[in-house]
Design a protein around this motif. Structure first.
Motif, PDB file in Angstrom:
ATOM      1  N   HIS A 141       0.832  -1.190   0.000  1.00 12.41           N
ATOM      2  CA  HIS A 141       0.000   0.000   0.000  1.00 12.41           C
ATOM      3  C   HIS A 141       0.872   1.248   0.000  1.00 12.41           C
ATOM      4  O   HIS A 141       1.956   1.284   0.579  1.00 12.41           O
ATOM      5  CB  HIS A 141      -0.914   0.012   1.230  1.00 12.41           C
ATOM      6  CG  HIS A 141      -1.886  -1.130   1.252  1.00 12.41           C
ATOM      7  ND1 HIS A 141      -3.004  -1.158   0.462  1.00 12.41           N
ATOM      8  CD2 HIS A 141      -1.893  -2.282   1.959  1.00 12.41           C
ATOM      9  CE1 HIS A 141      -3.686  -2.277   0.690  1.00 12.41           C
ATOM     10  NE2 HIS A 141      -3.020  -2.977   1.591  1.00 12.41           N
ATOM     11  N   ASP A 157       4.247   5.631   5.786  1.00 12.88           N
ATOM     12  CA  ASP A 157       4.270   5.498   7.245  1.00 12.88           C
ATOM     13  C   ASP A 157       5.585   4.935   7.772  1.00 12.88           C
ATOM     14  O   ASP A 157       5.932   5.145   8.944  1.00 12.88           O
ATOM     15  CB  ASP A 157       3.122   4.596   7.707  1.00 12.88           C
ATOM     16  CG  ASP A 157       1.762   5.205   7.437  1.00 12.88           C
ATOM     17  OD1 ASP A 157       1.701   6.413   7.162  1.00 12.88           O
ATOM     18  OD2 ASP A 157       0.755   4.473   7.498  1.00 12.88           O
ATOM     19  N   ARG A 209      -0.815   7.554  15.751  1.00 13.26           N
ATOM     20  CA  ARG A 209      -1.806   7.140  14.745  1.00 13.26           C
ATOM     21  C   ARG A 209      -1.118   6.505  13.535  1.00 13.26           C
ATOM     22  O   ARG A 209      -1.615   5.517  12.972  1.00 13.26           O
ATOM     23  CB  ARG A 209      -2.629   8.344  14.300  1.00 13.26           C
ATOM     24  CG  ARG A 209      -3.631   8.847  15.330  1.00 13.26           C
ATOM     25  CD  ARG A 209      -4.652   9.785  14.688  1.00 13.26           C
ATOM     26  NE  ARG A 209      -4.012  10.953  14.082  1.00 13.26           N
ATOM     27  CZ  ARG A 209      -3.775  12.083  14.727  1.00 13.26           C
ATOM     28  NH1 ARG A 209      -4.103  12.194  16.017  1.00 13.26           N
ATOM     29  NH2 ARG A 209      -3.216  13.108  14.111  1.00 13.26           N
ATOM     30  N   ALA A 235      -0.037   2.994  14.496  1.00 13.99           N
ATOM     31  CA  ALA A 235      -1.222   2.132  14.570  1.00 13.99           C
ATOM     32  C   ALA A 235      -1.716   1.761  13.176  1.00 13.99           C
ATOM     33  O   ALA A 235      -2.118   0.614  12.930  1.00 13.99           O
ATOM     34  CB  ALA A 235      -2.318   2.836  15.364  1.00 13.99           C
ATOM     35  N   ARG A 236      -1.694   2.717  12.255  1.00 14.11           N
ATOM     36  CA  ARG A 236      -2.125   2.433  10.882  1.00 14.11           C
ATOM     37  C   ARG A 236      -1.189   1.430  10.219  1.00 14.11           C
ATOM     38  O   ARG A 236      -1.630   0.518   9.495  1.00 14.11           O
ATOM     39  CB  ARG A 236      -2.172   3.728  10.082  1.00 14.11           C
ATOM     40  CG  ARG A 236      -2.663   3.542   8.639  1.00 14.11           C
ATOM     41  CD  ARG A 236      -2.946   4.868   7.962  1.00 14.11           C
ATOM     42  NE  ARG A 236      -1.761   5.702   7.913  1.00 14.11           N
ATOM     43  CZ  ARG A 236      -1.730   6.976   8.331  1.00 14.11           C
ATOM     44  NH1 ARG A 236      -2.813   7.535   8.853  1.00 14.11           N
ATOM     45  NH2 ARG A 236      -0.614   7.677   8.235  1.00 14.11           N
ATOM     46  N   GLU A 273       0.539  -0.871  11.761  1.00 11.82           N
ATOM     47  CA  GLU A 273       0.232  -2.169  12.363  1.00 11.82           C
ATOM     48  C   GLU A 273      -0.985  -2.802  11.696  1.00 11.82           C
ATOM     49  O   GLU A 273      -1.006  -4.022  11.439  1.00 11.82           O
ATOM     50  CB  GLU A 273       0.003  -2.012  13.867  1.00 11.82           C
ATOM     51  CG  GLU A 273       1.274  -1.714  14.650  1.00 11.82           C
ATOM     52  CD  GLU A 273       1.022  -1.526  16.133  1.00 11.82           C
ATOM     53  OE1 GLU A 273       1.888  -1.931  16.944  1.00 11.82           O
ATOM     54  OE2 GLU A 273      -0.045  -0.964  16.480  1.00 11.82           O
ATOM     55  N   ARG A 274      -2.008  -2.009  11.415  1.00 11.10           N
ATOM     56  CA  ARG A 274      -3.204  -2.546  10.751  1.00 11.10           C
ATOM     57  C   ARG A 274      -2.878  -3.031   9.343  1.00 11.10           C
ATOM     58  O   ARG A 274      -3.349  -4.094   8.912  1.00 11.10           O
ATOM     59  CB  ARG A 274      -4.292  -1.483  10.701  1.00 11.10           C
ATOM     60  CG  ARG A 274      -4.923  -1.156  12.054  1.00 11.10           C
ATOM     61  CD  ARG A 274      -6.218  -0.379  11.883  1.00 11.10           C
ATOM     62  NE  ARG A 274      -6.021   0.903  11.202  1.00 11.10           N
ATOM     63  CZ  ARG A 274      -5.720   2.029  11.824  1.00 11.10           C
ATOM     64  NH1 ARG A 274      -5.582   2.051  13.152  1.00 11.10           N
ATOM     65  NH2 ARG A 274      -5.569   3.158  11.140  1.00 11.10           N
ATOM     66  N   GLN A 275      -2.050  -2.267   8.636  1.00 14.76           N
ATOM     67  CA  GLN A 275      -1.692  -2.668   7.274  1.00 14.76           C
ATOM     68  C   GLN A 275      -0.901  -3.973   7.253  1.00 14.76           C
ATOM     69  O   GLN A 275      -1.109  -4.830   6.389  1.00 14.76           O
ATOM     70  CB  GLN A 275      -0.865  -1.566   6.611  1.00 14.76           C
ATOM     71  CG  GLN A 275      -1.634  -0.281   6.329  1.00 14.76           C
ATOM     72  CD  GLN A 275      -0.725   0.753   5.679  1.00 14.76           C
ATOM     73  OE1 GLN A 275      -0.465   0.714   4.486  1.00 14.76           O
ATOM     74  NE2 GLN A 275      -0.231   1.681   6.496  1.00 14.76           N
ATOM     75  N   GLY A 316      -0.805  -6.197   9.782  1.00 14.52           N
ATOM     76  CA  GLY A 316      -1.489  -7.248  10.525  1.00 14.52           C
ATOM     77  C   GLY A 316      -0.686  -7.797  11.679  1.00 14.52           C
ATOM     78  O   GLY A 316      -0.871  -8.950  12.079  1.00 14.52           O
ATOM     79  N   ARG A 374       1.487  -6.616  15.631  1.00 15.53           N
ATOM     80  CA  ARG A 374       1.774  -5.598  16.632  1.00 15.53           C
ATOM     81  C   ARG A 374       3.268  -5.310  16.583  1.00 15.53           C
ATOM     82  O   ARG A 374       4.100  -6.223  16.667  1.00 15.53           O
ATOM     83  CB  ARG A 374       1.371  -6.084  18.020  1.00 15.53           C
ATOM     84  CG  ARG A 374       1.605  -5.052  19.120  1.00 15.53           C
ATOM     85  CD  ARG A 374       1.073  -5.549  20.458  1.00 15.53           C
ATOM     86  NE  ARG A 374      -0.385  -5.599  20.435  1.00 15.53           N
ATOM     87  CZ  ARG A 374      -1.176  -4.562  20.660  1.00 15.53           C
ATOM     88  NH1 ARG A 374      -0.653  -3.373  20.919  1.00 15.53           N
ATOM     89  NH2 ARG A 374      -2.474  -4.696  20.630  1.00 15.53           N
TER      90      ARG A 374
END
Length: 305
Positions: free
Chosen positions: A3, A9, A38, A41-42, A44-46, A48, A50
């Motif tokens: 992405h 990031d 933020r 955290a974004r 980490e979401r991308q 998958g 921690r």
């Protein structure tokens, strides 16, 4: 699929790790602490996963976070290095560049980068001084000085951190076969070590802790040497454990001549800085030399992934 946000990031995440926290990274990047949080955290979401273990008092990398950090830092260094080379290819550098650096670190890590820069710029003249003594930058006429460890107050000088040198405990396969592999800091008391310094003033081995000061250990030793190159040689000969910078043992680890141990413990790091006289107009040759070192040096001082 990568992405676009992941690439955007990654520098923020790498800065948070290198700075030691979100607040310090925010200050470095001119962002708010919440913006850094933020962004991480974004990321980490991308991915998958921690990336950090978070508590009210500490912020430490997870195993996955360490992997992402090493690869991300290497990728950013490559991008920055490419940008430096592109810029330097478009702009002519000429004149003499006089640089002072520590002897062994300079020969193995710093000088090759500057020599490569000079190769790309035929009108650049290098004057490299390899010495472990503290030089007077202005009085001795240096354009740039590279030094390791904590910096004292340097009036009239500008400084920039250009790398962080991780340390590792290592030993030869023969020593580990005969004496066993230490599994914890406490195990070091049952081993022989090769220590830096004199018997009455040996240098402690440092192991950072998630919170509080680093653990300092002086393992048992009958061998004290005030030269890290000689300590490496003694470790290769099987005389005991050694606590050495990764850049010094990189080739030995890759070839199997030395084996890092206690790899699950956090590595103590020494900062490398570039120092130069304060000036409103920094010569292009000095600026590009600093940028080249900041781009290429981190990969040289780390152990291979």
């Amino acid at each position: 699929m990568i992405h676009r946000e992941l690439l955007a990031d990654m520098p923020v995440f790498v800065a948070a790790v290198e700075a030691g926290g979100f607040s310090a990274a925010a200050s470095r990047l001119n962002l708010t602490r919440s913006a850094v949080g933020r962004t991480v955290a974004r990321l980490e979401r991308q991915l998958g996963v921690r990336l950090f273990h978070r508590t009210t008092r500490s912020l430490t990398l997870t195993e996955e976070g360490q992997t992402v950090f090493e690869h991300g830092r290497r990728a950013l260094a490559e991008i920055q290095g490419a940008a430096v080379m592109l810029e330097s290819g478009r702009r002519e550098i000429a004149g003499r560049l006089r640089v002072s650096m520590p002897v062994l670190f300079g020969r193995k890590c710093v000088a090759p980068i500057l020599i490569r820069l000079a190769t790309a710029h035929p009108r650049l003249e290098l004057d490299l001084s390899l010495t472990d003594r503290l030089v007077d930058v202005a009085a001795d006429g240096f354009d740039l000085v590279v030094r390791n460890g904590a910096l004292r107050d340097w009036p009239g000088l500008t400084t920039r951190r250009i790398a962080r040198q991780p340390m590792r405990v290592c030993a030869s396969p023969a020593y580990l076969d005969a004496s066993g592999v230490p599994q914890s800091i406490a195990d070091l008391a049952r081993h022989r070590a090769i220590l830096y310094g004199r018997p009455d003033r040996p240098r402690s081995w440092l192991f950072p802790q998630p919170s509080g000061p680093a653990t300092e250990i002086i393992p048992p030793s009958r061998m004290h040497i005030d030269d890290v190159g000689a300590i490496r040689d003694a470790a290769l000969d099987g005389h005991g454990l050694a606590w050495l910078p990764c850049w010094l043992i990189r080739d030995d680890v890759e070839s199997g001549r030395l084996v890092p141990v206690l790899g699950d413990l956090a590595a103590h790091v020494f900062d490398s800085h570039a120092l130069w006289p304060q000036t409103p107009h920094l010569p292009l040759r000095v600026r590009l030399a600093i940028d080249a070192l900041a781009a290429a040096l981190p990969a040289r001082v780390a152990l291979p992934a």
